[in-house]
Motif scaffolding. Structure first.
Motif, PDB file in Angstrom:
ATOM      1  N   SER A 157       0.831  -1.194   0.000  1.00 30.59           N
ATOM      2  CA  SER A 157       0.000   0.000   0.000  1.00 30.59           C
ATOM      3  C   SER A 157       0.870   1.250   0.000  1.00 30.59           C
ATOM      4  O   SER A 157       0.549   2.227  -0.666  1.00 30.59           O
ATOM      5  N   ASN A 158       1.982   1.244   0.726  1.00 30.04           N
ATOM      6  CA  ASN A 158       2.897   2.387   0.729  1.00 30.04           C
ATOM      7  C   ASN A 158       3.517   2.570  -0.652  1.00 30.04           C
ATOM      8  O   ASN A 158       3.697   3.701  -1.113  1.00 30.04           O
ATOM      9  N   TYR A 159       3.819   1.471  -1.321  1.00 26.65           N
ATOM     10  CA  TYR A 159       4.406   1.532  -2.661  1.00 26.65           C
ATOM     11  C   TYR A 159       3.410   2.155  -3.632  1.00 26.65           C
ATOM     12  O   TYR A 159       3.762   3.048  -4.413  1.00 26.65           O
ATOM     13  N   LYS A 160       2.168   1.725  -3.572  1.00 31.80           N
ATOM     14  CA  LYS A 160       1.135   2.262  -4.453  1.00 31.80           C
ATOM     15  C   LYS A 160       0.911   3.748  -4.187  1.00 31.80           C
ATOM     16  O   LYS A 160       0.724   4.533  -5.113  1.00 31.80           O
ATOM     17  N   ARG A 161       0.926   4.141  -2.933  1.00 27.36           N
ATOM     18  CA  ARG A 161       0.729   5.544  -2.574  1.00 27.36           C
ATOM     19  C   ARG A 161       1.889   6.393  -3.099  1.00 27.36           C
ATOM     20  O   ARG A 161       1.671   7.497  -3.596  1.00 27.36           O
ATOM     21  N   SER A 162       3.102   5.887  -3.040  1.00 25.79           N
ATOM     22  CA  SER A 162       4.263   6.618  -3.553  1.00 25.79           C
ATOM     23  C   SER A 162       4.179   6.789  -5.064  1.00 25.79           C
ATOM     24  O   SER A 162       4.482   7.867  -5.586  1.00 25.79           O
ATOM     25  N   ILE A 163       3.760   5.743  -5.761  1.00 24.69           N
ATOM     26  CA  ILE A 163       3.612   5.823  -7.211  1.00 24.69           C
ATOM     27  C   ILE A 163       2.540   6.857  -7.570  1.00 24.69           C
ATOM     28  O   ILE A 163       2.722   7.673  -8.479  1.00 24.69           O
ATOM     29  N   ALA A 164       1.419   6.844  -6.854  1.00 23.70           N
ATOM     30  CA  ALA A 164       0.342   7.798  -7.113  1.00 23.70           C
ATOM     31  C   ALA A 164       0.813   9.230  -6.871  1.00 23.70           C
ATOM     32  O   ALA A 164       0.490  10.139  -7.650  1.00 23.70           O
TER      33      ALA A 164
END
Length: 66
Positions: free
Chosen positions: A34-41
């Motif tokens: 979830s942290n990875y997805k948030r960083s990409i967004a």
């Protein structure tokens, strides 16, 4: 003997079961994803804003004849 030492002595022998350990590992993996997805967004949002701002400056300069 302090309270901290007493608690440590009392609970030092306890260990989590395999099921609990597996659940904790799964929750950590889920949080990392979830942290990875948030960083990409966030990176995509910054890229869009920078591109839009650059386009706006270019259009304004062309309109003003600069």
């Amino acid at each position: 003997m302090t309270n901290k030492e007493k608690y440590k002595k009392a609970f030092d022998v306890l260990a989590a079961s395999e099921k609990i350990s597996l659940e904790v590992d799964q929750m950590k993996n889920k949080k990392q994803k979830s942290n990875y997805k948030r960083s990409i967004a966030a990176a995509i949002a910054v890229l869009v804003l920078v591109t839009a701002a650059g386009s706006g400056v270019y259009a304004a300069a062309r309109h003003c004849g600069l």
